[in-house]
Design an enzyme around this catalytic site. Structure first.
Site, short mmCIF file in Angstrom:
data_model
loop_
_atom_site.label_atom_id
_atom_site.label_comp_id
_atom_site.label_asym_id
_atom_site.label_seq_id
_atom_site.Cartn_x
_atom_site.Cartn_y
_atom_site.Cartn_z
CG ASN A 84 -1.76 0.94 1.30
OD1 ASN A 84 -1.43 2.31 1.09
ND2 ASN A 84 -3.12 0.84 1.87
CG ASP A 111 -3.28 4.54 0.44
OD1 ASP A 111 -3.28 4.27 -0.30
OD2 ASP A 111 -4.16 4.01 1.37
CG HIS A 112 1.47 5.65 5.08
ND1 HIS A 112 0.92 6.59 5.80
CD2 HIS A 112 0.66 4.53 5.12
CE1 HIS A 112 0.04 5.65 6.53
NE2 HIS A 112 -0.12 4.48 6.08
NE ARG A 115 7.07 21.15 3.62
CZ ARG A 115 8.31 21.32 3.92
NH1 ARG A 115 9.25 21.62 2.70
NH2 ARG A 115 8.77 21.52 4.77
CG HIS A 158 -8.23 3.93 1.07
ND1 HIS A 158 -8.66 3.79 2.32
CD2 HIS A 158 -9.45 4.37 0.72
CE1 HIS A 158 -9.85 4.25 2.83
NE2 HIS A 158 -10.60 4.44 1.71
NE ARG A 183 -9.66 8.72 4.16
CZ ARG A 183 -9.94 7.79 5.24
NH1 ARG A 183 -9.38 6.68 5.47
NH2 ARG A 183 -10.92 8.01 6.09
CG HIS A 243 -3.88 9.18 1.41
ND1 HIS A 243 -4.72 8.53 0.67
CD2 HIS A 243 -4.12 8.68 2.76
CE1 HIS A 243 -5.34 7.37 1.28
NE2 HIS A 243 -5.10 7.52 2.69
CD GLU A 247 -6.96 -0.37 1.19
OE1 GLU A 247 -7.35 0.55 1.58
OE2 GLU A 247 -5.95 -1.36 1.44
CB THR A 301 -5.37 4.65 9.29
OG1 THR A 301 -5.43 3.46 8.21
CG2 THR A 301 -5.50 4.11 10.72
CB THR A 302 -9.33 1.52 7.26
OG1 THR A 302 -8.90 2.17 6.01
CG2 THR A 302 -10.74 0.76 7.25
CD GLU A 352 -6.96 -6.30 3.30
OE1 GLU A 352 -7.22 -5.93 2.10
OE2 GLU A 352 -6.14 -5.45 3.81
N GLY A 383 -1.79 -3.09 10.04
CA GLY A 383 -0.91 -2.81 11.21
C GLY A 383 0.16 -3.93 11.36
N GLY A 425 1.11 -1.60 4.37
CA GLY A 425 1.68 -0.29 3.74
C GLY A 425 2.49 0.45 4.69
CG HIS A 426 2.75 3.30 8.83
ND1 HIS A 426 3.62 2.87 9.90
CD2 HIS A 426 2.57 4.62 8.90
CE1 HIS A 426 3.92 4.29 10.44
NE2 HIS A 426 3.38 4.94 9.77
N1 PXP Z 1 -5.63 -3.35 4.21
C1 PXP Z 1 -6.64 -2.37 4.12
C2 PXP Z 1 -7.94 -2.87 3.84
C3 PXP Z 1 -6.34 -0.92 4.77
O1 PXP Z 1 -7.21 -0.12 4.81
C4 PXP Z 1 -5.05 -0.61 4.94
C5 PXP Z 1 -4.78 0.74 5.41
O2 PXP Z 1 -4.74 1.52 4.44
C6 PXP Z 1 -3.99 -1.73 4.98
C7 PXP Z 1 -4.37 -2.92 4.51
C8 PXP Z 1 -2.75 -1.39 5.35
O3 PXP Z 1 -2.39 -1.15 6.74
P1 PXP Z 1 -0.80 -0.48 7.35
O4 PXP Z 1 -0.61 0.90 6.32
O5 PXP Z 1 -1.15 -0.58 8.46
O6 PXP Z 1 0.04 -1.66 6.89
#
Ligand code: PXP
Length: 237
Positions: A7, A9-10, A18, A43, A45, A50, A70, A100-101, A151, A192, A213-214
């Site tokens: 993912n 997104d970050h 910025r 994702h 949103r 983002h 997503e 976050t979700t 998921e 997570g 992702g994170h």
């Molecule tokens: N799966 C879903 C459905 C999510 O919404 C997210 C966060 O956007 C993730 C996975 C990834 O989560 P993380 O960034 O905590 O790894």
């Protein structure tokens, strides 16, 4: 070996901090594929905090593995998905105030809505995944509305404070995965997860794909995105 969806997104969050053009999640997608990722996850949103529509269009063109979009179960998002045609749509709950979700979907309580949207997306050849807590009622409801995959939300497992709590959450994921597999849905997991807590989940054979992702983007700050992806991919062997 389980598949890894990354993912990005970050990366977009950092860009939006910025309001400029860097870093670009589209460039990040190329690097994570070079690091061995099996798919890209974004994702879009409702508030576009983002990922932007432009990112999604470009990612659809350049991603060579698989694009998982997503999104919330709204008419606007369904229209976008039908235009972009990602390989997979994952419905997730969305609340404006959240960082976050936060939790899984209430599929059982809104089954007609999900059934209608899934039918629409299937007509366009798009597979659909539902992001649910590892709760029997929700997994059975996902089957009833004809989702292709679930998921499983790993947030509670990831946030468990003691070993006992982690054991309980692990068991819920293991049982949920077995049930979803028995009901002939593909089983994904995410939220997570990091380089430590993902290891234990590898003993659940029904989970065929992880969306992370994170922790990968955070590690990439130290070692680079391609290597951060490769290290996670190696853990899933
Ligand atoms: N799966 C879903 C459905 C999510 O919404 C997210 C966060 O956007 C993730 C996975 C990834 O989560 P993380 O960034 O905590 O790894």
């Amino acid at each position: 070996m389980a598949r890894l969806g990354v993912n990005v997104d970050h990366v977009a969050t950092l860009r939006e901090a910025r309001g400029g053009k860097e870093p670009d999640p589209v460039a990040a997608a190329v690097l994570v594929e070079m690091g061995g990722a099996d798919g890209l996850v974004v994702h879009l949103r409702e508030d576009r905090r983002h990922i932007q529509d432009r990112d999604l269009r470009l990612l659809r063109e350049i991603v060579q593995t698989k694009l998982d979009l997503e999104m919330a179960a709204t008419d606007e998002m369904a229209r976008i998905a039908m235009e972009i045609k990602p390989h997979l749509v994952t419905f997730v709950p969305e609340r404006r105030q959240e960082l976050t979700t936060e939790g899984g979907l209430d599929v059982a309580g809104n089954s007609q809505r999900y059934k209608d949207l899934i039918t629409l997306l299937h007509q366009c050849g798009i597979a659909v995944s539902l992001f649910v807590d590892p709760v029997i009622e929700q997994i059975k409801a996902a089957r009833r509305v004809e989702a292709d995959c679930v998921e499983l939300h790993t947030g509670r497992y990831a946030n468990a404070t003691g070993l006992k709590e982690q054991d309980t959450e692990f068991e819920a994921l293991a049982q949920g995965a077995r049930l979803a597999y028995k009901l002939e849905m593909a089983v994904l997991a995410g939220h997570g997860l990091n380089y430590r807590n993902v290891r234990r989940l590898r003993s659940i054979p029904e989970i065929v794909e992880y969306n992370i992702g994170h922790s990968i983007i955070a590690r990439a700050v130290s070692v680079g995105l391609e290597r951060a992806t490769r290290e996670m991919k190696d853990l899933l062997r």
